[in-house]
Design a protein around this motif. Structure first.
Motif, short mmCIF file in Angstrom:
data_model
loop_
_atom_site.label_atom_id
_atom_site.label_comp_id
_atom_site.label_asym_id
_atom_site.label_seq_id
_atom_site.Cartn_x
_atom_site.Cartn_y
_atom_site.Cartn_z
N TYR A 143 17.07 25.90 51.14
CA TYR A 143 15.96 25.06 51.58
C TYR A 143 15.41 25.54 52.92
O TYR A 143 14.19 25.52 53.15
CB TYR A 143 16.41 23.61 51.69
N SER A 183 13.02 28.35 52.39
CA SER A 183 11.72 27.85 51.91
C SER A 183 10.93 27.22 53.06
O SER A 183 9.71 27.38 53.14
CB SER A 183 11.93 26.83 50.79
N ASN A 209 7.16 27.10 52.41
CA ASN A 209 7.12 26.89 50.96
C ASN A 209 8.00 25.70 50.58
O ASN A 209 8.61 25.68 49.51
CB ASN A 209 7.60 28.16 50.25
N SER A 238 7.35 22.79 49.69
CA SER A 238 6.89 21.91 48.60
C SER A 238 7.09 22.54 47.23
O SER A 238 6.70 21.95 46.21
CB SER A 238 5.41 21.57 48.79
N SER A 239 7.71 23.72 47.19
CA SER A 239 7.93 24.39 45.92
C SER A 239 9.04 23.70 45.13
O SER A 239 9.80 22.88 45.65
CB SER A 239 8.31 25.85 46.15
N ARG A 240 9.12 24.04 43.86
CA ARG A 240 10.12 23.43 42.99
C ARG A 240 11.53 23.75 43.48
O ARG A 240 12.39 22.87 43.53
CB ARG A 240 9.94 23.94 41.56
N TRP A 241 11.79 25.02 43.87
CA TRP A 241 13.12 25.40 44.31
C TRP A 241 13.49 24.70 45.61
O TRP A 241 14.65 24.34 45.83
CB TRP A 241 13.21 26.92 44.47
N LYS A 252 12.47 21.72 46.58
CA LYS A 252 12.77 20.34 46.25
C LYS A 252 14.15 20.22 45.60
O LYS A 252 14.93 19.30 45.92
CB LYS A 252 11.71 19.77 45.32
N VAL A 253 14.46 21.15 44.71
CA VAL A 253 15.78 21.13 44.06
C VAL A 253 16.88 21.35 45.09
O VAL A 253 17.91 20.66 45.07
CB VAL A 253 15.85 22.20 42.96
N SER A 254 16.69 22.31 45.99
CA SER A 254 17.69 22.61 47.02
C SER A 254 17.91 21.41 47.93
O SER A 254 19.05 21.08 48.30
CB SER A 254 17.27 23.83 47.84
N ARG A 293 17.38 18.14 47.29
CA ARG A 293 18.08 17.07 46.59
C ARG A 293 19.53 17.45 46.30
O ARG A 293 20.43 16.61 46.43
CB ARG A 293 17.36 16.73 45.28
N GLN A 325 11.20 13.82 51.71
CA GLN A 325 11.88 14.90 52.41
C GLN A 325 11.71 14.80 53.92
O GLN A 325 10.59 14.69 54.42
CB GLN A 325 11.34 16.25 51.94
#
Length: 280
Positions: A40, A43, A48, A50-53, A55-57, A59, A112
C-alpha cells in the motif's frame, strides 16, 4: 509464548509442529500486515492509492491486524476460563489487545486513512522480530551432533535481532504514540470538513486514544513533550495574548475531560503497561 519444537526432531517435523500452533498463525498475520503495508505504501508513494491493488492491500492490512489481535484476545479469554476467572465488560475494555482489535475493525470498515496503518505496522515489526528470534530460528537450527536436547545456542542472527529490539523498542513506541496523536488530529480534520461518518469516527477514536493515554507511559510522555514545545512557542512575546489565553483554555478543557473520563475510577486504579502486550 510457546517454546519451539525440540531440536532433536527432523527439520520437517519441527516445521510442521511449529505451523500447527495458534502462535504461528499470529506470526503469519503480522508478516501479512507488513507486506500489505509495504504494498500500500508503494501505491501511495506513486499516487496510485485509489487502485484496486491499493484498496486490497489496505483492507488486507487491517484484516491481518484484526486476526492477530483476535488471536491474542482469544488465548487470554481461554486462559481465564481455564482458571475460572470471568472478567466484565469494563475489565475487557481495559485490555490493550481488545482496544487494538476494536480499532482494527473500525479502520477496516472506514474510509481509507493511510496514517492509521502505521502504528500497527510498527508493532508488527517487533512482534515478527521477537517471534523469529524466540521460535523460528531455534526451529530451523539443528542441534549439533552429540549435543544434549534442549534449547539451542543463540545464533548470530538471533543476537542481532535481540540487540535491534532492545535498542529501538522504546524509540519506536514513542513513534507509535506520536503517530496516534497525529492520527487524532487527522480524523479531527475530516470531522471539521464534515466528511461522511467522520464525527462518529472521531468519537470512537477519542475513546480509544483516551484509553491509550491512561495505559501507556509512551503516549503520556509524547503528549507532555508536545505540550511543552507548544508552551515554549506560545511564550514568545510576539504571540498575541488572545492566542495564549485560548491555548490555556484548551489545555484546561482537555485536563477536565481527561479527569472525568479516567477509566481507573472504574477498575480500581489498575492500568496496563507502557507498551503493546505481547501474545503469550
Amino acid at each position: 509464548m510457546a517454546p519451539p519444537p525440540p531440536t532433536a526432531q527432523p527439520l520437517g517435523q519441527r516445521l510442521v509442529s511449529l505451523a500447527q500452533t495458534l502462535q504461528f498463525a499470529w506470526f503469519v498475520g503480522h508478516v501479512t500486515l507488513l507486506f500489505s503495508t509495504l504494498r500500500y505504501g508503494l501505491s501511495y508513494i506513486l499516487f496510485n492509492f485509489s487502485s484496486r491493488w491499493a484498496k486490497v492491500s489496505y483492507r488486507l492490512a487491517f484484516i491481518s491486524a484484526a486476526a492477530t489481535y483476535g488471536i491474542v484476545v482469544y488465548k487470554a479469554y481461554r486462559a481465564r476460563m481455564r482458571q475460572g476467572k470471568q472478567g466484565g465488560l469494563v475489565s475487557m475494555a481495559t485490555d490493550e489487545n481488545v482496544q487494538y482489535l476494536g480499532m482494527a475493525l473500525v479502520w477496516l470498515f472506514s474510509r481509507q486513512i493511510p496514517l492509521a496503518i502505521l502504528p500497527f505496522a510498527v508493532y508488527s515489526i517487533f512482534h515478527v522480530a521477537t517471534y523469529t528470534r524466540a521460535n523460528l530460528l531455534p526451529t530451523l537450527q539443528a542441534a549439533p551432533a552429540g549435543a544434549s536436547p534442549g534449547k539451542p545456542k543463540p545464533s548470530g542472527i538471533s543476537e542481532t535481532i535481540g540487540k535491534f529490539v532492545k535498542e529501538y523498542y522504546d524509540g519506536s513506541m514513542t513513534l507509535v504514540a506520536i503517530l496516534e496523536i497525529a492520527l487524532w488530529f487527522r480524523v479531527l480534520g475530516s470531522a471539521l470538513l464534515f466528511q461522511k461518518g467522520s464525527w462518529i469516527l472521531i468519537g470512537i477514536y477519542t475513546v480509544f486514544f483516551r484509553a491509550r493515554y491512561a495505559q501507556s507511559t509512551f503516549v503520556q510522555g509524547a503528549i507532555s513533550q508536545l505540550t511543552a514545545r507548544a508552551d515554549a512557542q506560545l511564550a514568545n512575546q510576539s504571540t498575541p495574548p488572545a492566542v495564549r489565553q485560548g491555548w490555556e483554555t484548551f489545555k484546561s478543557i482537555v485536563r477536565q475531560a481527561a479527569d472525568a473520563t479516567d477509566i481507573r475510577r472504574y477498575v480500581g486504579g489498575q492500568t496496563g503497561g507502557p507498551g503493546p502486550k505481547k501474545a503469550q
